[in-house]
Write a protein that holds these residues in place. Sequence first.
Motif, mmCIF file in Angstrom:
data_model
loop_
_atom_site.group_PDB
_atom_site.id
_atom_site.type_symbol
_atom_site.label_atom_id
_atom_site.label_comp_id
_atom_site.label_asym_id
_atom_site.label_seq_id
_atom_site.Cartn_x
_atom_site.Cartn_y
_atom_site.Cartn_z
ATOM 1 N N ARG A 209 -48.234 63.913 111.973
ATOM 2 C CA ARG A 209 -49.539 64.395 112.462
ATOM 3 C C ARG A 209 -50.694 63.769 111.695
ATOM 4 N NH1 ARG A 209 -47.248 70.460 112.052
ATOM 5 N NH2 ARG A 209 -45.429 70.158 113.412
ATOM 6 N N GLU A 210 -50.561 62.486 111.441
ATOM 7 C CA GLU A 210 -51.600 61.737 110.760
ATOM 8 C C GLU A 210 -52.710 61.346 111.727
ATOM 9 O OE1 GLU A 210 -50.354 59.630 106.975
ATOM 10 O OE2 GLU A 210 -51.386 61.520 107.321
ATOM 11 N N ASP A 211 -53.936 61.293 111.238
ATOM 12 C CA ASP A 211 -55.038 60.720 111.987
ATOM 13 C C ASP A 211 -54.872 59.208 111.978
ATOM 14 O OD1 ASP A 211 -57.407 59.682 112.948
ATOM 15 O OD2 ASP A 211 -58.706 60.862 111.652
ATOM 16 N N PRO A 212 -54.652 58.556 113.151
ATOM 17 C CA PRO A 212 -54.385 57.112 113.149
ATOM 18 C C PRO A 212 -55.526 56.288 112.564
ATOM 19 C CG PRO A 212 -54.787 57.916 115.379
ATOM 20 C CD PRO A 212 -54.653 59.119 114.507
ATOM 21 N N LYS A 213 -56.750 56.824 112.619
ATOM 22 C CA LYS A 213 -57.884 56.087 112.070
ATOM 23 C C LYS A 213 -58.054 56.320 110.575
ATOM 24 C CE LYS A 213 -60.476 56.111 116.411
ATOM 25 N NZ LYS A 213 -61.752 56.513 117.084
ATOM 26 N N ASN A 214 -57.481 57.385 110.062
ATOM 27 C CA ASN A 214 -57.612 57.685 108.637
ATOM 28 C C ASN A 214 -56.365 58.418 108.136
ATOM 29 O OD1 ASN A 214 -58.778 57.899 106.064
ATOM 30 N ND2 ASN A 214 -59.700 59.883 106.553
ATOM 31 N N PRO A 215 -55.221 57.743 108.122
ATOM 32 C CA PRO A 215 -53.978 58.400 107.680
ATOM 33 C C PRO A 215 -54.059 58.785 106.207
ATOM 34 C CG PRO A 215 -53.640 56.040 107.939
ATOM 35 C CD PRO A 215 -54.994 56.334 108.488
ATOM 36 N N ARG A 216 -53.530 59.962 105.888
ATOM 37 C CA ARG A 216 -53.585 60.472 104.523
ATOM 38 C C ARG A 216 -52.359 60.088 103.705
ATOM 39 N NH1 ARG A 216 -52.454 65.195 104.816
ATOM 40 N NH2 ARG A 216 -51.972 65.298 107.026
ATOM 41 N N LEU A 217 -51.211 59.890 104.368
ATOM 42 C CA LEU A 217 -49.968 59.652 103.635
ATOM 43 C C LEU A 217 -49.573 58.177 103.618
ATOM 44 C CD1 LEU A 217 -47.857 62.732 104.814
ATOM 45 C CD2 LEU A 217 -48.690 62.279 102.498
ATOM 46 N N ILE A 218 -49.482 57.557 104.794
ATOM 47 C CA ILE A 218 -49.047 56.157 104.877
ATOM 48 C C ILE A 218 -50.271 55.295 105.106
ATOM 49 C CG2 ILE A 218 -47.552 54.499 106.020
ATOM 50 C CD1 ILE A 218 -45.832 56.869 106.976
ATOM 51 N N LYS A 219 -50.747 54.663 104.052
ATOM 52 C CA LYS A 219 -51.961 53.848 104.109
ATOM 53 C C LYS A 219 -51.602 52.374 104.313
ATOM 54 C CE LYS A 219 -55.603 56.553 103.184
ATOM 55 N NZ LYS A 219 -56.833 56.599 103.994
ATOM 56 N N THR A 220 -52.316 51.734 105.218
ATOM 57 C CA THR A 220 -52.177 50.298 105.406
ATOM 58 C C THR A 220 -53.142 49.572 104.480
ATOM 59 O OG1 THR A 220 -51.592 50.575 107.738
ATOM 60 C CG2 THR A 220 -52.342 48.391 107.051
ATOM 61 N N ILE A 221 -52.619 48.648 103.699
ATOM 62 C CA ILE A 221 -53.447 47.781 102.860
ATOM 63 C C ILE A 221 -53.440 46.421 103.551
ATOM 64 C CG2 ILE A 221 -53.857 46.871 100.559
ATOM 65 C CD1 ILE A 221 -53.861 49.947 100.765
ATOM 66 N N TYR A 222 -54.482 46.144 104.302
ATOM 67 C CA TYR A 222 -54.476 44.982 105.181
ATOM 68 C C TYR A 222 -54.267 43.689 104.394
ATOM 69 C CZ TYR A 222 -55.873 48.099 108.871
ATOM 70 O OH TYR A 222 -55.875 49.118 109.791
ATOM 71 N N GLY A 223 -53.301 42.904 104.906
ATOM 72 C CA GLY A 223 -52.958 41.647 104.264
ATOM 73 C C GLY A 223 -51.998 41.784 103.110
ATOM 74 N N ALA A 224 -51.663 43.037 102.742
ATOM 75 C CA ALA A 224 -50.788 43.249 101.578
ATOM 76 C C ALA A 224 -49.559 44.079 101.910
ATOM 77 C CB ALA A 224 -51.562 43.903 100.442
ATOM 78 N N GLY A 225 -49.718 45.188 102.664
ATOM 79 C CA GLY A 225 -48.562 46.024 102.976
ATOM 80 C C GLY A 225 -48.972 47.470 103.157
ATOM 81 N N TYR A 226 -48.166 48.390 102.582
ATOM 82 C CA TYR A 226 -48.388 49.824 102.771
ATOM 83 C C TYR A 226 -48.211 50.556 101.446
ATOM 84 C CZ TYR A 226 -47.605 48.651 107.685
ATOM 85 O OH TYR A 226 -47.677 48.086 108.936
ATOM 86 N N ILE A 227 -48.865 51.715 101.345
ATOM 87 C CA ILE A 227 -48.682 52.612 100.209
ATOM 88 C C ILE A 227 -48.494 54.027 100.740
ATOM 89 C CG2 ILE A 227 -49.738 53.677 98.179
ATOM 90 C CD1 ILE A 227 -51.176 51.132 97.597
ATOM 91 N N PHE A 228 -47.469 54.731 100.210
ATOM 92 C CA PHE A 228 -47.278 56.146 100.520
ATOM 93 C C PHE A 228 -47.943 56.947 99.410
ATOM 94 C CE2 PHE A 228 -45.127 60.206 100.518
ATOM 95 C CZ PHE A 228 -45.095 60.518 101.871
ATOM 96 N N LEU A 229 -48.918 57.801 99.779
ATOM 97 C CA LEU A 229 -49.774 58.441 98.794
ATOM 98 C C LEU A 229 -49.328 59.844 98.367
ATOM 99 C CD1 LEU A 229 -53.295 57.364 100.089
ATOM 100 C CD2 LEU A 229 -51.953 56.377 98.237
ATOM 101 N N GLY A 230 -48.302 60.402 98.991
ATOM 102 C CA GLY A 230 -47.904 61.765 98.671
ATOM 103 C C GLY A 230 -47.103 61.870 97.379
ATOM 104 N N ASP A 231 -47.086 63.074 96.818
ATOM 105 C CA ASP A 231 -46.193 63.397 95.699
ATOM 106 C C ASP A 231 -44.847 63.832 96.303
ATOM 107 O OD1 ASP A 231 -48.021 62.995 93.521
ATOM 108 O OD2 ASP A 231 -49.019 64.837 94.165
ATOM 109 N N VAL A 232 -43.765 63.263 95.784
ATOM 110 C CA VAL A 232 -42.447 63.456 96.391
ATOM 111 C C VAL A 232 -41.498 64.096 95.385
ATOM 112 C CG1 VAL A 232 -40.505 62.322 97.539
ATOM 113 C CG2 VAL A 232 -42.825 61.408 97.819
ATOM 114 N N SER A 233 -40.741 65.091 95.833
ATOM 115 C CA SER A 233 -39.662 65.659 95.015
ATOM 116 C C SER A 233 -38.375 65.638 95.841
ATOM 117 C CB SER A 233 -39.993 67.090 94.579
ATOM 118 O OG SER A 233 -40.116 67.941 95.705
ATOM 119 N N TRP A 234 -37.292 65.262 95.203
ATOM 120 C CA TRP A 234 -35.997 65.137 95.870
ATOM 121 C C TRP A 234 -35.080 66.270 95.427
ATOM 122 C CZ3 TRP A 234 -34.461 61.633 99.549
ATOM 123 C CH2 TRP A 234 -35.342 60.556 99.789
ATOM 124 N N GLY A 235 -34.187 66.648 96.329
ATOM 125 C CA GLY A 235 -33.220 67.672 95.993
ATOM 126 C C GLY A 235 -32.083 67.694 97.007
#
Length: 237
Positions: A209-235
């Motif tokens: 449910r990301e805003d395609p114009k301003n995604p909060r979690l999966i950010k596009t870094i144009y010309g470079a790639g992507y960054i996932f901005l959330g804090d993640v815990s595994w279990g």
Amino acid sequence: MTATTPLVTILDDEPAIRTMLAQTLEEAGFRTLTFARATEFEAALRTHSPDICLVDLSLPDRDGLTLVHRLALEQGARVIIISGRAEVQDRVTGLELGADDYIIKPFDPAEVVARIRARLRRDAPGPNTGNTARFGPWTAHFDRYVLEDDTGQETPFSHAEGEVLRLFLDRPKRLISRQAMQEALGGAAGESFDRAMDVRISRLRTKLREDPKNPRLIKTIYGAGYIFLGDVSWGPA
């Protein structure tokens, strides 16, 4: 062979191809089941859980692409398409619909074995061995291939989408280049891979449910790639 030996199902209406693939894979140490029709294959899935599904697109009783999409989304299956359709658009469509790889006929059977082994290696447990990742209001269940929000509502994702999501969750707040994605997820670099990744990331954003114009979690870094901005815990699941 034992029940822990990887099982590969082969769905192709050409007897010679089924026989060749089954013999080659069994010599390489895999178990196999072969099917000429989609109806037989789907019936077998009720009692078997293959590690890899090899699927031809030209089937006598079912549209192959529709079957691939259902396998990937509903079964969470690893699907490798084997097809005589060599056009770029066919490869892109197959990958967009959830296939993990696409092999064009005619092929070297040894290449199929290598692709299967590479796929299974990529699915081996990594540094985060849990089945569940939590980030923000979301929980990703990789054992069931569903995203669960904080109200308990669940949204399914395909095995291929799950690979991309897990790549992000394994490397939060780090730049992941296109080249790194290609190396981690496999497949030939090029237009078909790039377009398939674009579609999978777009679908993940929609499911999150990301805003395609301003995604909060999966950010596009144009010309470079992507960054996932959330804090993640595994279990565990």
